[in-house]
Design a protein around this motif. Structure first.
Motif, PDB file in Angstrom:
ATOM      1  N   PRO A 297      -3.198  19.612 -30.139  1.00 41.00           N
ATOM      2  CA  PRO A 297      -4.650  19.412 -30.158  1.00 41.00           C
ATOM      3  C   PRO A 297      -5.043  17.943 -30.274  1.00 41.00           C
ATOM      4  N   ARG A 300      -4.226  16.112 -26.840  1.00 42.39           N
ATOM      5  CA  ARG A 300      -5.137  16.485 -25.749  1.00 42.39           C
ATOM      6  C   ARG A 300      -6.549  15.934 -25.992  1.00 42.39           C
ATOM      7  N   LEU A 301      -6.979  15.937 -27.256  1.00 39.68           N
ATOM      8  CA  LEU A 301      -8.297  15.377 -27.573  1.00 39.68           C
ATOM      9  C   LEU A 301      -8.323  13.883 -27.287  1.00 39.68           C
ATOM     10  N   TYR A 304      -8.382  13.317 -23.534  1.00 41.26           N
ATOM     11  CA  TYR A 304      -9.675  13.657 -22.939  1.00 41.26           C
ATOM     12  C   TYR A 304     -10.733  12.604 -23.263  1.00 41.26           C
ATOM     13  N   LEU A 310      -7.208  16.545 -19.348  1.00 42.83           N
ATOM     14  CA  LEU A 310      -6.522  17.412 -20.304  1.00 42.83           C
ATOM     15  C   LEU A 310      -5.108  17.659 -19.800  1.00 42.83           C
ATOM     16  N   THR A 348      -9.149  24.845 -24.866  1.00 40.13           N
ATOM     17  CA  THR A 348      -9.629  24.046 -26.002  1.00 40.13           C
ATOM     18  C   THR A 348     -10.283  24.886 -27.089  1.00 40.13           C
TER      19      THR A 348
END
Length: 481
Positions: A297, A300-301, A304, A310, A348
């Motif tokens: 998480p 990927r955050l 992004y 992503l 997500t």
């Protein structure tokens, strides 16, 4: 006396075309594929000249083990043209431009020698850049910077110019010094075009009357830097301005959360890219834009918010991240000792599920816990080694499993301090703390091995600290060695 001329901005048709496209693109992925306006053959030729490979004679050919290709991930990438061994040097890149990192909180420091926290810092009376000495003011570096900025009429007194903002914009400003071929190589790279990118140039117009064509070019460069620049490493323990640079060949590499390369810098800011594991011919060559030990998480955050995509690599698709459980949270059931993991990590808003009792937890509840963890870590004093050690050993695992990235991060921070910090030198350590250093190193190395990190730089640092701990133990107990 010879006076160097002020650089003039003369843009090629291709660069002007890219500026026009960038100005029109403000939706979608947040990136404009300026590389599409340059063919692979043209880009390869520019890269060959940039790396200096065209300097070899016919009798002394230099061939690379990779080439530029159309990546299945989208855009351009590097692909191996023959088998590459672990440790092979793929290329040595150098920056087209470099300067202070562009971030919200900017360190105040000399824009020439990079000293920070200096009592001698002052603004140049002609351009408002920060300097620390007469020597830096008279340097070639500052002459070039100042010759660009000082030709713009200032709208406010020079002493009122925001030096932090100017520092953020300096790398883009230095691109004015590039020749046409270098500008074409720079603008062959992808650029971010969402409104938050290039804001430092727009704000700079509050202080200087910048010609429109120059403003457009600087904004484009800022957007390209945001998409492609690398933070330049500094010597361990050295306090100086953090820099970033645009390394065009390295920027062509695509991202994978388990990279097959690593990079390092020398004192001339050259970047050496090496293979960390065998790479078969036909395989894509990857770099990594995130922390190796971050959970899915978090990675990927970050990707992004900074790169506007992503990741869907094999590691991101695996809820357990190859069994490391770096993103795991404690089960919400007080009667269960299991760990929560995302059911569909590539979504997500996925729910999470306990590996032991099967309890499902909605995404919003998970976000609340992750936010609280971030605040908790943000309140820690990382310079207080005793407090850091106590928090790691006695507190943090009350809230998250010992595999969680927060725990692993605290382990690494403690590893870097033990043996190095004042009062924690190797010869000063009590036996339990020496054993702790060894245990933390071994545990983190096991996590890296599970991820398939290969000969990553982090592995080398951990092995160095492990060796130091073992050497100290052998010095104390020579009969056991």
């Amino acid at each position: 006396m010879y006076i160097r001329p002020v650089p003039q901005l003369v843009l090629s048709n291709s660069v002007m075309c890219i500026i026009a496209v960038s100005a029109q693109c403000s939706t979608g992925t947040g990136r404009v594929a300026s590389d599409r306006m340059t063919s692979i053959e043209q880009l390869s030729q520019m890269v060959t000249r940039h790396l200096g490979l065209d300097a070899f004679s016919d009798e002394l050919q230099y061939t690379t083990k990779w080439t530029i290709f159309e990546s299945p991930l989208g855009g351009r990438g590097l692909v191996a043209t023959e088998d590459i061994k672990t440790g092979d040097v793929l290329f040595v890149d150098h920056p087209l431009v470099y300067g202070p990192r562009c971030r919200a909180i900017v360190q105040r420091g000399c824009t020439v020698c990079r000293k920070i926290h200096s009592d001698t810092l002052f603004k140049c009376s002609r351009c408002a850049l920060l300097l620390c000495s007469e020597q830096c003011q008279n340097s070639d570096v500052h002459f070039s910077d100042c010759s660009i900025i000082s030709c713009w009429p200032n709208k406010v007194p020079i002493e009122d110019v925001d030096d932090a903002l100017l520092s953020r914009a300096l790398t883009s400003i230095r691109a004015m010094l590039l020749n046409e071929e270098q500008r074409n190589l720079l603008t062959s790279l992808q650029a971010h075009v969402l409104p938050q990118h290039g804001s430092e140039i727009r704000k700079l117009k509050e202080y200087f009357d910048i010609p429109i064509q120059v403003e457009q070019f600087l904004t484009l460069v800022a957007c390209i830097l945001d998409a492609n620049a690398f933070q330049i490493g500094t010597l361990y323990g050295k306090k100086e301005l953090s820099l970033h640079g645009l390394y065009p060949v390295s920027a062509i590499m695509n991202h994978n959360c388990v990279s097959n390369t690593r990079y390092s810098f020398n004192t001339d800011s050259q970047m050496t890219v090496k293979a960390v594991k065998p790479i078969q011919a036909g395989s894509e060559i990857f770099t990594c834009y995130t922390g190796m030990l971050w959970g899915t998480p978090s990675r990927r955050l970050h990707l992004y918010s900074t790169k506007h995509f992503l990741c869907t690599c094999d590691r991101c698709a695996d809820p357990t991240e190859r069994g490391t459980l770096l993103a795991a949270l404690k089960c919400f059931s007080s009667e269960c000792l299991g760990s929560l993991l995302p059911l569909q990590p590539l979504k997500t808003n996925t729910a999470w599920k306990c590996l032991d009792c099967g309890l499902r937890v909605p995404h919003n509840n998970i976000c609340t816990i992750q936010g609280a963890l971030g605040s908790l870590v943000g309140s820690l004093d990382f310079d207080n080694v005793l407090a850091l050690e106590n928090y790691l050993l006695n507190r943090i695992t009350k809230y998250v499993p010992k595999t969680n990235q927060v725990v692993v991060d605290l382990q690494c921070r403690l590893i870097w301090e033990i043996g190095e910090a004042e009062g924690f030198r190797w010869h000063e350590l009590a036996a339990p703390r020496l054993a702790l250093a060894e245990r933390l190193c071994r545990g983190t190395l096991r996590t890296l091995a599970a991820l398939g990190a290969g000969e990553a730089l982090l592995r080398g640092l951990l092995l160095y600290h492990l060796h130091a701990a073992l050497a100290e133990r052998a010095r104390r107990e020579p009969h056991l060695s």
